[in-house]
Design a protein around this motif. Structure first.
Motif, short mmCIF file in Angstrom:
data_model
loop_
_atom_site.label_atom_id
_atom_site.label_comp_id
_atom_site.label_asym_id
_atom_site.label_seq_id
_atom_site.Cartn_x
_atom_site.Cartn_y
_atom_site.Cartn_z
N HIS A 192 -5.00 8.33 -3.14
CA HIS A 192 -5.95 7.72 -2.20
C HIS A 192 -5.40 7.85 -0.78
N ARG A 193 -5.71 8.97 -0.14
CA ARG A 193 -5.11 9.23 1.17
C ARG A 193 -6.12 9.49 2.29
N ASP A 194 -7.42 9.52 1.96
CA ASP A 194 -8.43 9.84 2.97
C ASP A 194 -8.48 8.79 4.08
N GLN A 195 -8.46 7.50 3.69
CA GLN A 195 -8.52 6.44 4.70
C GLN A 195 -7.28 6.48 5.59
N ARG A 209 -13.72 0.49 -0.23
CA ARG A 209 -14.70 0.44 -1.33
C ARG A 209 -15.33 -0.94 -1.48
N ASP A 221 -7.85 2.05 0.66
CA ASP A 221 -8.93 2.56 -0.20
C ASP A 221 -9.72 1.41 -0.82
N GLN A 273 -9.82 16.04 3.61
CA GLN A 273 -10.87 15.54 2.72
C GLN A 273 -12.15 16.37 2.81
N CYS A 293 -1.68 2.97 1.07
CA CYS A 293 -2.89 3.80 0.97
C CYS A 293 -3.90 3.18 0.01
N THR A 294 -3.42 2.56 -1.05
CA THR A 294 -4.30 1.92 -2.01
C THR A 294 -5.02 0.73 -1.38
N ASP A 328 -17.18 3.19 4.47
CA ASP A 328 -16.39 4.41 4.35
C ASP A 328 -15.53 4.66 5.57
#
Length: 342
Positions: A142-145, A67, A63, A175, A59-60, A72
């Motif tokens: 960091h889980r949105d992606q 970024r 993210d 999110q 997940c990182t 996004d």
């Protein structure tokens, strides 16, 4: 070192989930080594589809890539181009199912062997099925992606049998709504409800009956066995599997019970109940799971009528089976059989 940030006790997923991720990152002109190093991911682990990969690290990576690329929609773009066959065992399990709805069921029931500390379920709340996905470990920030990526991959399973224009009726995301919300809705082809309790694809039953081109029930059974052996929860699954075997062998008698399962497994019923809880299961859920799977299978075989199926599953009255089946699938058994024959 960065790798120490992800302890051995943190949840894992099978590396097949990262198939093509390295090349996708590099296609965005990003430094792959820098991103993997900061996330604590060993590049060599990405080459083996059944190797364990840190879920937090994965997940990182998503993210950081989003970024640093200023995109996004990085996770969503990666998920939308991800073919189900690239997902390894869990992908082939979906592709070997007999239709889109069955694929959603098998994804929901077997995803826990593909990825730890994650809840994936298929439920029905009229008029929609909800295929839900949620990482439960609060340590993973960091889980949105990952959420939009996974729902995008689930969509591709449906599109594999229903055509490239298939879209869910609605999408739910945990999110908050961001500036790119319109592009998210455009990618899914459906309205998105943000700040939801869980991530989910919502679709109507009649939009999930298209046959899977490579449906193969024999291969499906083999793949389900393999993911249980090669994936996670190997030791925990054995007790639940034994309890499930007891239920399947005795369900027709209508007298399956926790005490009976305990005697069959040679352990006190309280111990059995505790072991099942440790495996995130319950005896009642296993009974319903067997009834649901066997009811569906027998109904589609077409050899027995509804009353005969009900009695073979231990129901005292056919009407009880009809009510349960309608709750599971949103339609009556006869309507379900007719839809699948079409």
């Amino acid at each position: 070192m960065a790798a120490s940030a992800h302890a051995a006790g943190t949840p894992k997923l099978l590396s097949a989930a990262a198939t093509g991720l390295a090349s996708f990152i590099e296609s965005r002109r990003l430094c792959l080594d820098a991103i993997l190093g900061q996330a604590g991911i060993d590049p060599a682990s990405l080459a083996d589809p059944v190797a364990p990969l840190s879920l937090d690290g994965y997940c990182t990576v998503l993210d950081l890539a989003a970024r640093r690329s200023g995109d996004d929609n990085f996770g969503l773009a990666y998920g939308q181009q991800f073919l189900p066959s690239q997902l390894g065992l869990i992908g082939y399990i979906a592709l070997s199912s007999d239709n889109a709805l069955h694929a959603a069921e098998t994804l929901a029931s077997h995803f826990r062997y593909h990825q730890q500390e994650t809840t994936t379920a298929l439920t029905f709340a009229n008029p929609f099925y909800h295929l839900t996905y949620r990482i439960e470990d609060a340590r993973i920030a960091h889980r949105d992606q990952d959420a939009v990526l996974t729902l995008g991959m689930f969509c591709n399973v449906f599109r594999h049998c229903s055509g490239p224009d298939w879209c869910p009726d609605e999408v739910h995301l945990e999110q908050a709504r961001t500036e790119n919300w319109r592009s998210i809705e455009a990618a899914f082809g459906a309205p998105v409800r943000f700040e939801s309790r869980t991530n989910a694809l919502l679709f109507r039953p009649e939009r999930a009956v298209a046959p899977m081109p490579q449906a193969d029930p024999t291969l499906l059974r083999l793949l389900c066995h393999n993911i249980k052996s090669l994936g996670f929860l190997k030791s925990a699954q054995s007790i639940a599997a034994k309890a499930e075997d007891y239920i399947r062998e005795n369900i027709a008698s209508g007298s399956v019970s926790l005490d009976g399962a305990g005697r069959a497994l040679r352990m006190p019923s309280r111990m059995l109940q505790r072991r099942l809880v440790e495996e995130q299961a319950s005896f009642a859920d296993l009974v319903e799971q067997v009834r649901r799977a066997e009811g569906r299978r027998t109904l589609l075989e077409g050899k027995l009528d509804v009353a005969q199926i009900a009695y073979s599953l231990g129901y005292s009255e056919p009407s009880a089976f009809v009510r349960a089946f309608s709750r599971w699938y949103g339609v009556s058994p006869l309507r379900f059989r007719k839809m699948h024959r079409i």
